[in-house]
Design a protein around this motif. Structure first.
Motif, PDB file in Angstrom:
ATOM      1  N   LEU A  47       3.060 -55.096 -59.429  1.00 27.60           N
ATOM      2  CA  LEU A  47       3.556 -56.244 -58.670  1.00 27.60           C
ATOM      3  C   LEU A  47       4.923 -56.667 -59.201  1.00 27.60           C
ATOM      4  O   LEU A  47       5.156 -56.719 -60.412  1.00 27.60           O
ATOM      5  N   ASP A  48       5.841 -56.983 -58.281  1.00 29.07           N
ATOM      6  CA  ASP A  48       7.209 -57.332 -58.657  1.00 29.07           C
ATOM      7  C   ASP A  48       7.312 -58.716 -59.303  1.00 29.07           C
ATOM      8  O   ASP A  48       8.142 -58.929 -60.182  1.00 29.07           O
ATOM      9  N   ASP A  49       6.512 -59.650 -58.851  1.00 23.40           N
ATOM     10  CA  ASP A  49       6.647 -61.034 -59.321  1.00 23.40           C
ATOM     11  C   ASP A  49       5.609 -61.389 -60.399  1.00 23.40           C
ATOM     12  O   ASP A  49       5.202 -62.530 -60.533  1.00 23.40           O
ATOM     13  N   LEU A  50       5.238 -60.423 -61.198  1.00 25.04           N
ATOM     14  CA  LEU A  50       4.213 -60.629 -62.219  1.00 25.04           C
ATOM     15  C   LEU A  50       4.802 -61.364 -63.424  1.00 25.04           C
ATOM     16  O   LEU A  50       5.830 -60.963 -63.976  1.00 25.04           O
ATOM     17  N   ASP A  51       4.157 -62.440 -63.812  1.00 28.04           N
ATOM     18  CA  ASP A  51       4.557 -63.210 -64.992  1.00 28.04           C
ATOM     19  C   ASP A  51       4.439 -62.315 -66.226  1.00 28.04           C
ATOM     20  O   ASP A  51       3.415 -61.659 -66.421  1.00 28.04           O
ATOM     21  N   PRO A  52       5.465 -62.276 -67.082  1.00 29.62           N
ATOM     22  CA  PRO A  52       5.424 -61.413 -68.275  1.00 29.62           C
ATOM     23  C   PRO A  52       4.232 -61.699 -69.193  1.00 29.62           C
ATOM     24  O   PRO A  52       3.679 -60.772 -69.788  1.00 29.62           O
ATOM     25  N   LYS A  53       3.834 -62.951 -69.302  1.00 35.59           N
ATOM     26  CA  LYS A  53       2.670 -63.281 -70.133  1.00 35.59           C
ATOM     27  C   LYS A  53       1.401 -62.690 -69.534  1.00 35.59           C
ATOM     28  O   LYS A  53       0.531 -62.195 -70.240  1.00 35.59           O
ATOM     29  N   PHE A  54       1.302 -62.728 -68.211  1.00 33.32           N
ATOM     30  CA  PHE A  54       0.140 -62.165 -67.538  1.00 33.32           C
ATOM     31  C   PHE A  54       0.163 -60.643 -67.637  1.00 33.32           C
ATOM     32  O   PHE A  54      -0.882 -60.003 -67.735  1.00 33.32           O
ATOM     33  N   GLN A  55       1.347 -60.067 -67.646  1.00 33.67           N
ATOM     34  CA  GLN A  55       1.481 -58.615 -67.787  1.00 33.67           C
ATOM     35  C   GLN A  55       0.925 -58.161 -69.137  1.00 33.67           C
ATOM     36  O   GLN A  55       0.233 -57.141 -69.213  1.00 33.67           O
ATOM     37  N   VAL A  56       1.199 -58.927 -70.191  1.00 32.11           N
ATOM     38  CA  VAL A  56       0.662 -58.601 -71.512  1.00 32.11           C
ATOM     39  C   VAL A  56      -0.860 -58.656 -71.480  1.00 32.11           C
ATOM     40  O   VAL A  56      -1.543 -57.760 -72.000  1.00 32.11           O
ATOM     41  N   TYR A  57      -1.397 -59.692 -70.843  1.00 30.42           N
ATOM     42  CA  TYR A  57      -2.852 -59.846 -70.726  1.00 30.42           C
ATOM     43  C   TYR A  57      -3.468 -58.672 -69.962  1.00 30.42           C
ATOM     44  O   TYR A  57      -4.478 -58.104 -70.388  1.00 30.42           O
ATOM     45  N   ILE A  58      -2.851 -58.292 -68.861  1.00 30.58           N
ATOM     46  CA  ILE A  58      -3.374 -57.182 -68.050  1.00 30.58           C
ATOM     47  C   ILE A  58      -3.335 -55.881 -68.854  1.00 30.58           C
ATOM     48  O   ILE A  58      -4.274 -55.084 -68.814  1.00 30.58           O
ATOM     49  N   ASN A  59      -2.255 -55.657 -69.595  1.00 27.46           N
ATOM     50  CA  ASN A  59      -2.168 -54.458 -70.428  1.00 27.46           C
ATOM     51  C   ASN A  59      -3.264 -54.430 -71.487  1.00 27.46           C
ATOM     52  O   ASN A  59      -3.840 -53.371 -71.768  1.00 27.46           O
ATOM     53  N   GLU A  60      -3.565 -55.594 -72.080  1.00 25.65           N
ATOM     54  CA  GLU A  60      -4.646 -55.655 -73.068  1.00 25.65           C
ATOM     55  C   GLU A  60      -5.980 -55.299 -72.426  1.00 25.65           C
ATOM     56  O   GLU A  60      -6.769 -54.530 -72.988  1.00 25.65           O
ATOM     57  N   LYS A  61      -6.242 -55.850 -71.243  1.00 23.79           N
ATOM     58  CA  LYS A  61      -7.497 -55.567 -70.541  1.00 23.79           C
ATOM     59  C   LYS A  61      -7.569 -54.099 -70.120  1.00 23.79           C
ATOM     60  O   LYS A  61      -8.628 -53.475 -70.177  1.00 23.79           O
ATOM     61  N   ARG A  62      -6.447 -53.553 -69.710  1.00 16.00           N
ATOM     62  CA  ARG A  62      -6.402 -52.132 -69.337  1.00 16.00           C
ATOM     63  C   ARG A  62      -6.723 -51.264 -70.553  1.00 16.00           C
ATOM     64  O   ARG A  62      -7.506 -50.317 -70.462  1.00 16.00           O
ATOM     65  N   ASN A  63      -6.135 -51.611 -71.688  1.00 14.29           N
ATOM     66  CA  ASN A  63      -6.397 -50.852 -72.917  1.00 14.29           C
ATOM     67  C   ASN A  63      -7.854 -50.973 -73.354  1.00 14.29           C
ATOM     68  O   ASN A  63      -8.446 -50.002 -73.840  1.00 14.29           O
ATOM     69  N   GLU A  64      -8.448 -52.144 -73.181  1.00 12.73           N
ATOM     70  CA  GLU A  64      -9.878 -52.319 -73.483  1.00 12.73           C
ATOM     71  C   GLU A  64     -10.720 -51.396 -72.604  1.00 12.73           C
ATOM     72  O   GLU A  64     -11.669 -50.775 -73.078  1.00 12.73           O
ATOM     73  N   SER A  65     -10.370 -51.314 -71.324  1.00 11.02           N
ATOM     74  CA  SER A  65     -11.102 -50.441 -70.402  1.00 11.02           C
ATOM     75  C   SER A  65     -10.937 -48.977 -70.789  1.00 11.02           C
ATOM     76  O   SER A  65     -11.896 -48.199 -70.710  1.00 11.02           O
ATOM     77  N   LEU A  66      -9.728 -48.588 -71.211  1.00 13.44           N
ATOM     78  CA  LEU A  66      -9.516 -47.212 -71.667  1.00 13.44           C
ATOM     79  C   LEU A  66     -10.352 -46.908 -72.902  1.00 13.44           C
ATOM     80  O   LEU A  66     -10.949 -45.832 -73.018  1.00 13.44           O
ATOM     81  N   LEU A  67     -10.423 -47.869 -73.820  1.00 10.95           N
ATOM     82  CA  LEU A  67     -11.232 -47.695 -75.027  1.00 10.95           C
ATOM     83  C   LEU A  67     -12.717 -47.585 -74.668  1.00 10.95           C
ATOM     84  O   LEU A  67     -13.426 -46.707 -75.184  1.00 10.95           O
ATOM     85  N   ASN A  68     -13.179 -48.454 -73.781  1.00  7.64           N
ATOM     86  CA  ASN A  68     -14.578 -48.389 -73.342  1.00  7.64           C
ATOM     87  C   ASN A  68     -14.895 -47.041 -72.716  1.00  7.64           C
ATOM     88  O   ASN A  68     -15.952 -46.454 -72.974  1.00  7.64           O
ATOM     89  N   LYS A  69     -13.989 -46.550 -71.895  1.00  7.72           N
ATOM     90  CA  LYS A  69     -14.183 -45.251 -71.248  1.00  7.72           C
ATOM     91  C   LYS A  69     -14.309 -44.146 -72.285  1.00  7.72           C
ATOM     92  O   LYS A  69     -15.193 -43.282 -72.183  1.00  7.72           O
ATOM     93  N   GLU A  70     -13.456 -44.171 -73.304  1.00  5.75           N
ATOM     94  CA  GLU A  70     -13.514 -43.150 -74.349  1.00  5.75           C
ATOM     95  C   GLU A  70     -14.816 -43.247 -75.145  1.00  5.75           C
ATOM     96  O   GLU A  70     -15.428 -42.234 -75.489  1.00  5.75           O
ATOM     97  N   GLN A  71     -15.268 -44.475 -75.416  1.00  4.16           N
ATOM     98  CA  GLN A  71     -16.533 -44.654 -76.132  1.00  4.16           C
ATOM     99  C   GLN A  71     -17.709 -44.113 -75.313  1.00  4.16           C
ATOM    100  O   GLN A  71     -18.639 -43.519 -75.862  1.00  4.16           O
ATOM    101  N   LEU A  72     -17.662 -44.291 -74.010  1.00  3.61           N
ATOM    102  CA  LEU A  72     -18.712 -43.750 -73.143  1.00  3.61           C
ATOM    103  C   LEU A  72     -18.702 -42.223 -73.157  1.00  3.61           C
ATOM    104  O   LEU A  72     -19.752 -41.586 -73.192  1.00  3.61           O
ATOM    105  N   ARG A  73     -17.514 -41.638 -73.159  1.00  3.77           N
ATOM    106  CA  ARG A  73     -17.414 -40.176 -73.230  1.00  3.77           C
ATOM    107  C   ARG A  73     -17.980 -39.652 -74.549  1.00  3.77           C
ATOM    108  O   ARG A  73     -18.635 -38.609 -74.578  1.00  3.77           O
TER     109      ARG A  73
END
Length: 126
Positions: A47-73
């Motif tokens: 999204l073009d109008d994404l607040d930078p603080k929210f972008q950091v939060y989304i990246n953290e949540k994305r990384n958590e999901s990637l970690l969860n996926k690896e743990q499941l594998r």
């Protein structure tokens, strides 16, 4: 006077072919859910109008999901190499234990273990 303390309870299952199949199926469903979350996070990050603080939060949540996926594998790999009839530590839960005077300290600090066989509790070790 009475006290209650939190204690870890391991849950292990005696593996058989039907459990392996069901468990791997469940883990694959959870991986699919992780993939969907990661895709949603990627869409938000575009999204073009994404607040930078929210972008950091989304990246953290994305990384958590990637970690969860690896743990499941890793869980899938672990259950695949476990032979039928062998124990497999499925999870660890928190439980509460009442304390009494004269109680053995190892009863308190040692984790309890539930062993499941054929879908029912086979033994409880504390």
């Amino acid at each position: 006077m009475s006290l209650t303390v939190k204690r870890s309870i391991g849950v292990e299952i005696i593996v058989d072919a039907s459990f392996k199949k069901e468990y791997i199926g469940l883990l694959n469903q959870l991986i699919t859910q992780c993939d969907q979350k990661i895709s949603e996070f990627d869409d938000m990050l575009e999204l073009d109008d994404l607040d930078p603080k929210f972008q950091v939060y989304i990246n953290e949540k994305r990384n958590e999901s990637l970690l969860n996926k690896e743990q499941l594998r890793i869980q899938i790999k672990s259950i695949k190499v476990t032979k039928d009839g062998e124990p497999f530590l499925l999870t660890t839960l928190d439980g509460y234990q009442p304390l009494v005077e004269g109680q053995n300290i190892f009863d308190i600090i040692s984790p309890a273990l539930l062993t499941i066989k054929d879908g029912v509790i086979d033994s409880i070790h504390s």
